[in-house]
Design an enzyme around this catalytic site. Structure first.
Site, short mmCIF file in Angstrom:
data_model
loop_
_atom_site.label_atom_id
_atom_site.label_comp_id
_atom_site.label_asym_id
_atom_site.label_seq_id
_atom_site.Cartn_x
_atom_site.Cartn_y
_atom_site.Cartn_z
N ASP A 149 26.04 38.14 29.56
CA ASP A 149 27.16 38.95 30.02
C ASP A 149 28.37 38.59 29.16
OD1 ASP A 149 28.23 36.58 31.03
OD2 ASP A 149 28.06 37.16 33.13
N ARG A 183 32.89 41.22 43.06
CA ARG A 183 33.78 40.55 42.12
C ARG A 183 34.65 41.58 41.42
NH1 ARG A 183 32.12 36.15 37.45
NH2 ARG A 183 30.66 37.78 36.78
#
Length: 533
Positions: free
Chosen positions: A447, A168
Site C-alpha cells: 500500500d 480509516r
C-alpha cells in the site's frame, strides 16, 4: 465535472461527478455538516501542519526526540480510558482493505473479528472511490449491500454475522479537492469522518455497535486533541452522547511513539486502543531523519519487527495501552497466498505464523492481515495463546528509553534492495494512478506506506552517498541507470497496449522526481494526487 448536480449549502461547491447514489451521500444536510466541521477546525489543522515543518527543522539541525518533561504528570498519573464497547472486546484478527464494494463484502464475511475499511493508504483517493466507498459502507451497515460480478457470474451478499466495521479516514495532511468550503479545499479527514458519522450512526446503534474509526499518521498529542475536539463537536451536533464515537489510533510515526500516554489521555473518552502501523512507522523514521546520515536504515528487508528499535516501539505500545485499559493491536502481515508455488506459499505462511506468535506472546490483543487467506492462520495462533477475548490486564513491566526507540537497524544496502525499491515504488504508484490503492506485488500486499519506504530510502541513500556492500556508492548516476534497467524489464513483459494503460511511465516520472529532488517531499500522495484529482 457537474457542480449543478448537487444541491449545496451556501459557501459549498462540489466539482466532482455525480454518479448514481452520490446525491444520497452528498445531500444538503450532510454537506452542511462537513462545512461546519471544516470552518471550525481547519484553521487548527493547518496550524498543526505548520508545526510539523517547524519540528522538522529542529530534527534536521540535530535535535533528537525525547519524552516530554511538561507532560510527565500524565505519564505518571493513575488514569484509564473509557471502557471498551462489547463488540470491540475481541479484536484478535482484523483485516484491512480498500472500500470498493466487493472488497467490503468479502472482508466483512472472511471470518476476521473486525474489518478496517480504508479510505487512506489502501485506497487511491479518486473522487468516485471516495464517495462510492461511503455508499458501500452505508449499505453494509444497513445490511442491504450486494454485488453482482457479471463477468464471473457471481453474486456477493453479507453473511449472518459479519465482522465489526472500523473506518480509516485520510490523514490530516490531505484535502478533498472536489469539495470546497468558502473557496478552500475541504480537509479530507473531516470529509471522510463526517460523511461516515452523519450517515451511519443510527444504523450502527440499531446493530448494537457504533461509529468506530482508525485515526492515521498522528505526530503528537496536539493532533490527537484536535481529533477529540472534532469528535465532541460532531457528537453534540448530531445529538449523540459523549463516547458514541470510538477510535483506535495508529502509532505509525516516530514522534508519536514519544507521546503514547499523551495521545491516549487526549482521546480518553473516545479511544479504545492503539495499533502498531509498522510500515508507516519505518517510513516516518526515514522521513524525519532523512537529513541525518547517522540514521540511515539498511535494505527494507533487513528492517523487521525483530529489529531492536521496532521491537522496543511495539512493546512500549503494548505496555502503555494495558496500563490505561486500552487494546494494543499488532501490525500488518503483508504476505498473501502464493498460487502455483508450494514452497513460496509455505514460506509466506511460516513468516505470518512467526510474526503473529511474536505479537501474541508479547501481549498484543489482536493483529492485522491483508488477505482473507491469512485470517485462519492468524486466528489459530491467537486462539492458541490468548484463550480470553483480550489480554488488556497483562502488564510486562516494560519501559523504553529514547535511545531504544531511535537506534537504527544494522544491515547492508544492496543493489537488490535498490532495485526492489525502484520497482515496488513504480508499480505501486502506477496502481494508485489507475485507482487501486492496494496492490499485490511479488507476493506482498503493498500500500502507500510501503511505497513511501521505497522512495524515502532511495532519496536518503542518494543524498548521503550511502555505500553498498560491494563498495559502490548510491549516487544519482547509479540510480538513473537502475531506473532505466527496471523500466526496460517491465516494458519487455507487457504488450504495447498494456504498457500504455498501466501508467507505469507516469509513475516512473513521479518516483524519479521524488528520489532525485533536492528537497524531501513529505508524502508521495501529494504530487501524485495532482494526476488523479
Amino acid at each position: 465535472m457537474t457542480t449543478h448536480a448537487f444541491s449545496c449549502p451556501d459557501g459549498v461547491t462540489i466539482t466532482g461527478s455525480a454518479e448514481p447514489e452520490f446525491n444520497t451521500i452528498l445531500n444538503p444536510d450532510a454537506l452542511a455538516f462537513i462545512a461546519d466541521l471544516h470552518r471550525r477546525f481547519n484553521p487548527a489543522r493547518t496550524a498543526l501542519l505548520e508545526a510539523r515543518k517547524t519540528r522538522q527543522k529542529a530534527l534536521d539541525a540535530g535535535q533528537d526526540p525525547d519524552f516530554l518533561t511538561e507532560t510527565a504528570d500524565i505519564r505518571a498519573g493513575n488514569w484509564r480510558v473509557r471502557p471498551v464497547p462489547a463488540d470491540l472486546q475481541d479484536r484478535r484478527v482484523e483485516i484491512t482493505g480498500p472500500v470498493d464494494r466487493k472488497m467490503v463484502i468479502n472482508a466483512l464475511n472472511c471470518g476476521a473479528k473486525c474489518f478496517m475499511a480504508d479510505f487512506e493508504d489502501a485506497s487511491a483517493p479518486q473522487w468516485t472511490n471516495m464517495v462510492q466507498g461511503q455508499v458501500n459502507l452505508r449499505d453494509a451497515n444497513a445490511r442491504t449491500i450486494s454485488f453482482e460480478d457479471t463477468a464471473r457470474g457471481k453474486s456477493y451478499a453479507l453473511n449472518a454475522n459479519p465482522a465489526v466495521l472500523l473506518v480509516r479516514p485520510r490523514g490530516w495532511h490531505m484535502t478533498e479537492a472536489h469539495m470546497q468550503v468558502d473557496g478552500e479545499e475541504v480537509s479530507a479527514s473531516l470529509f471522510d469522518f463526517g460523511l461516515y458519522l452523519f450517515h451511519n450512526h443510527e444504523a450502527l446503534k440499531n446493530l448494537n455497535s457504533g461509529p468506530y474509526y482508525y485515526l492515521p499518521k498522528l505526530e503528537n498529542a496536539g493532533e490527537a486533541r484536535l481529533w477529540n475536539m472534532v469528535i465532541l463537536h460532531a457528537q453534540e451536533k448530531l445529538g449523540l452522547p459523549v463516547g458514541t464515537v470510538r477510535v483506535t489510533v495508529l502509532i505509525e510515526t516516530i514522534l508519536a511513539s514519544f507521546e503514547i500516554d499523551e495521545i491516549l489521555y487526549a482521546l480518553r473518552d473516545h479511544i479504545v486502543g492503539l495499533n502498531c502501523g509498522r510500515w508507516d512507522y519505518i517510513f516516518s523514521y526515514i522521513k524525519r531523519f532523512a537529513n541525518r546520515a547517522e540514521r540511515i536504515l539498511p535494505d527494507r528487508a533487513e528492517v523487521s519487527m525483530t529489529s531492536p528499535f521496532m521491537r522496543a516501539y511495539s512493546r512500549l505500545v503494548i505496555e502503555t495501552c494495558h496500563r490505561r485499559g486500552a487494546h494494543a493491536i499488532g501490525g500488518m502481515a503483508a504476505q498473501i497466498p502464493v498460487k502455483g508455488d508450494n514452497a513460496a506459499n509455505d514460506a509466506a505462511f511460516a513468516k505470518v505464523r512467526a510474526d503473529k506468535e511474536r505479537e501474541v506472546k508479547d501481549g498484543h490483543d489482536g493483529t492485522w492481515v491483508a488477505h482473507p487467506g491469512m485470517v485462519a492462520l492468524a486466528s489459530e495462533v491467537f486462539d492458541e495463546h490468548m484463550t480470553q477475548p483480550n489480554q488488556v490486564e497483562r502488564l510486562n513491566g516494560f519501559s523504553a528509553s529514547a535511545a531504544d526507540l531511535l537506534s537504527p537497524s544494522t544491515g547492508a544496502i544492496t543493489v537488490g534492495g535498490v532495485r526492489t525499491n525502484i520497482e515496488v515504488g513504480i508499480l505501486y504508484i502506477a496502481s494508485w494512478l489507475r485507482g487501486q490503492g492496494a496492490a499485490p506485488i511479488h507476493n506482498l500486499m503493498e500500500d502507500a506506506a510501503t511505497a513511501e519506504i521505497s522512495r524515502a530510502q532511495l532519496w536518503q541513500w542518494r543524498v548521503h552517498g550511502a555505500t553498498m556492500g560491494d563498495g559502490k556508492t548510491v549516487d544519482a548516476a547509479f540510480l538513473q541507470n537502475q531506473f532505466a534497467e527496471v523500466l526496460t524489464e517491465l516494458k519487455a513483459n507487457m504488450s504495447s497496449e498494456d504498457w500504455v494503460s498501466s501508467r507505469i511511465e507516469d509513475a516512473a516520472k513521479v518516483m524519479r522526481a521524488l528520489v532525485m529532488d533536492d528537497k524531501f517531499t513529505e508524502f508521495l500522495t501529494t504530487p501524485a494526487y495532482e494526476l488523479i484529482k
